[in-house]
Design a protein around this motif. Sequence first.
Motif, short mmCIF file in Angstrom:
data_model
loop_
_atom_site.label_atom_id
_atom_site.label_comp_id
_atom_site.label_asym_id
_atom_site.label_seq_id
_atom_site.Cartn_x
_atom_site.Cartn_y
_atom_site.Cartn_z
N UNK A 84 58.53 2.19 53.02
CA UNK A 84 58.93 3.59 52.80
C UNK A 84 59.19 3.86 51.32
N UNK A 85 59.04 5.10 50.93
CA UNK A 85 59.33 5.49 49.55
C UNK A 85 60.82 5.72 49.34
N UNK A 86 61.52 6.01 50.43
CA UNK A 86 62.95 6.29 50.37
C UNK A 86 63.54 6.08 51.76
N UNK A 87 64.85 6.06 51.84
CA UNK A 87 65.51 6.01 53.14
C UNK A 87 65.27 7.35 53.83
N UNK A 89 65.65 10.07 57.39
CA UNK A 89 66.70 10.72 58.14
C UNK A 89 66.50 10.58 59.65
N UNK A 90 65.39 9.97 60.06
CA UNK A 90 65.06 9.86 61.47
C UNK A 90 65.88 8.75 62.11
N UNK A 91 66.58 9.10 63.18
CA UNK A 91 67.41 8.13 63.88
C UNK A 91 66.58 7.37 64.91
N UNK A 92 67.03 6.19 65.28
CA UNK A 92 66.26 5.31 66.14
C UNK A 92 65.90 5.97 67.48
N UNK A 93 66.85 6.58 68.15
CA UNK A 93 66.57 7.24 69.43
C UNK A 93 65.56 8.37 69.28
N UNK A 94 65.70 9.16 68.23
CA UNK A 94 64.76 10.25 67.96
C UNK A 94 63.36 9.69 67.72
N UNK A 95 63.29 8.63 66.93
CA UNK A 95 61.99 8.02 66.60
C UNK A 95 61.30 7.51 67.85
N UNK A 96 62.05 6.88 68.73
CA UNK A 96 61.46 6.37 69.96
C UNK A 96 60.90 7.50 70.82
N UNK A 144 62.56 6.04 59.06
CA UNK A 144 63.84 5.90 59.75
C UNK A 144 64.99 6.02 58.76
N UNK A 145 66.16 6.29 59.29
CA UNK A 145 67.39 6.22 58.51
C UNK A 145 67.84 4.76 58.55
#
Length: 185
Positions: A84-87, A89-96, A144-145
Amino acid sequence: MKPTQSQEQTPDKTQPGREERFVSGVIQQCQQDKGLAARLRRADNPATEYQSWELLAAYGIDLEYEQQRLPFVTVAAVIGKTKPERNGALRLGQALATCYEDGHESSLAKTRLRRLLACHDLPELCRILRPLFSLIDSKVSRPLDYTRLLKQLRRFPFNAQQIKAQWAQEFYGQPLSVDAEERFE
């Protein structure tokens, strides 16, 4: 000028936490050193995890204690893989949920979430997360965050139920209450 006693006891809110420093440092180092990124990708396997130990030791992580080492190894490996280029904001549950066309209604997504929520200890959790990270990287364009994820992994041995509840809330799209969010931080 010497700080007063009240200034010494009040932490500076602008100082990034250990997790934030680690994540931003690893992202920056992976962008500058492709060899490090390759070693971190290989560290995703328990048999070759030692490839990340030089980096972890530089951040003061005690390599002898699995409970301390595994969260950092897991996050460093996923950063090395996803570049990634940066950290984010996507949370693990959202990403799934985002990985599937039907979102949280998808039976396959629910199955993966249930398997994640069934984890009993940190080593099992990190083992289950590895293929999930690959899935997320292949299906989701947002990062991801990693800082939040690292905090959750570090707290998992002590507050597994709370962390699992956060992932479920993120997956089903239910926002965390302000009180729950403050307890997390």
